[in-house]
Write a protein that holds these residues in place. Structure first.
Motif, mmCIF file in Angstrom:
data_model
loop_
_atom_site.group_PDB
_atom_site.id
_atom_site.type_symbol
_atom_site.label_atom_id
_atom_site.label_comp_id
_atom_site.label_asym_id
_atom_site.label_seq_id
_atom_site.Cartn_x
_atom_site.Cartn_y
_atom_site.Cartn_z
ATOM 1 N N ILE A 89 0.825 -1.211 0.000
ATOM 2 C CA ILE A 89 0.000 0.000 0.000
ATOM 3 C C ILE A 89 0.851 1.250 0.000
ATOM 4 N N VAL A 97 -2.918 6.442 -8.480
ATOM 5 C CA VAL A 97 -4.212 5.920 -8.031
ATOM 6 C C VAL A 97 -5.316 6.925 -8.345
ATOM 7 N N LEU A 116 -3.217 -1.594 -5.162
ATOM 8 C CA LEU A 116 -3.775 -1.065 -3.918
ATOM 9 C C LEU A 116 -4.826 -2.023 -3.352
ATOM 10 N N TRP A 169 -0.582 6.422 4.942
ATOM 11 C CA TRP A 169 -1.156 6.778 3.640
ATOM 12 C C TRP A 169 -1.675 8.215 3.663
#
Length: 184
Positions: A89, A97, A116, A169
């Motif tokens: 990830i 993305v 992902l 993230w």
């Protein structure tokens, strides 16, 4: 109960908005340190259970009876899956993305989203596996609290790894204080 028309925003998802958390210019660094702390806490918890299991001994009055259960490879597999998912990830480029301009190839966006998904699937599989190990190996066997701690440590490791991946993230998606965007 509904909101007055003057406060209504049609783009709003939740009835009550999330509180605005202003961390200033250091929000990027705070997020990274928080993710690192969660990662360390996750692995420390499970390693504590593994070391405790390796040094478990029989009750003092009965030296011939071995401990009923130990942390084995089955207990390590969910944590390894979650760790691989976290690595996958956080290796993905966030701009791919999102599909922002400049990448040209739509296959690159599709591949980034697939990767992902695989990362999140590994993390979800790790969490589900740790709950399964807890229930099947420790709770249904009826071990005492001393030995069910091994299963609870496994579940808490996977939860903390998931939270660490999410925090990392989000913090990597924010602009850093040292990041400059120049355009001509």
């Amino acid at each position: 109960m509904s909101l007055p028309r003057s406060n209504y925003d049609p783009r709003r998802v939740c009835l009550n908005p999330f509180p605005a958390l202003n961390l200033g210019k250091h929000k990027h660094a705070i997020g990274i340190y928080l993710a690192g702390g969660l990662f360390a806490l996750a692995n420390w918890t499970f390693l504590d259970a593994a070391i405790l299991s390796a040094h478990a001994h029989s009750p003092y009055g009965e030296p011939q009876i071995p401990p009923p259960v130990h942390v084995s490879f089955v207990d390590w597999v969910p944590g390894i899956c979650s760790l691989l998912g976290m690595i996958i990830i956080n290796l993905i480029d966030k701009d791919r993305v999102r599909g922002e301009e400049g990448f040209g190839d739509s296959r690159a966006v599709w591949q980034a989203r697939l990767l992902l998904f695989i990362g999140f699937a590994l993390m979800a599989g790790g969490l589900a596996g740790s709950v399964t190990v807890l229930v099947l190996k420790y709770i249904l066997a009826g071990y005492t609290e001393q030995f069910t701690y091994y299963g609870y440590a496994n579940v808490s490791q996977n939860v903390a790894l998931m939270l660490s991946a999410i925090v990392l993230w989000i913090s990597q998606s924010t602009a850093s204080e040292y990041e400059y965007h120049l355009s001509i």
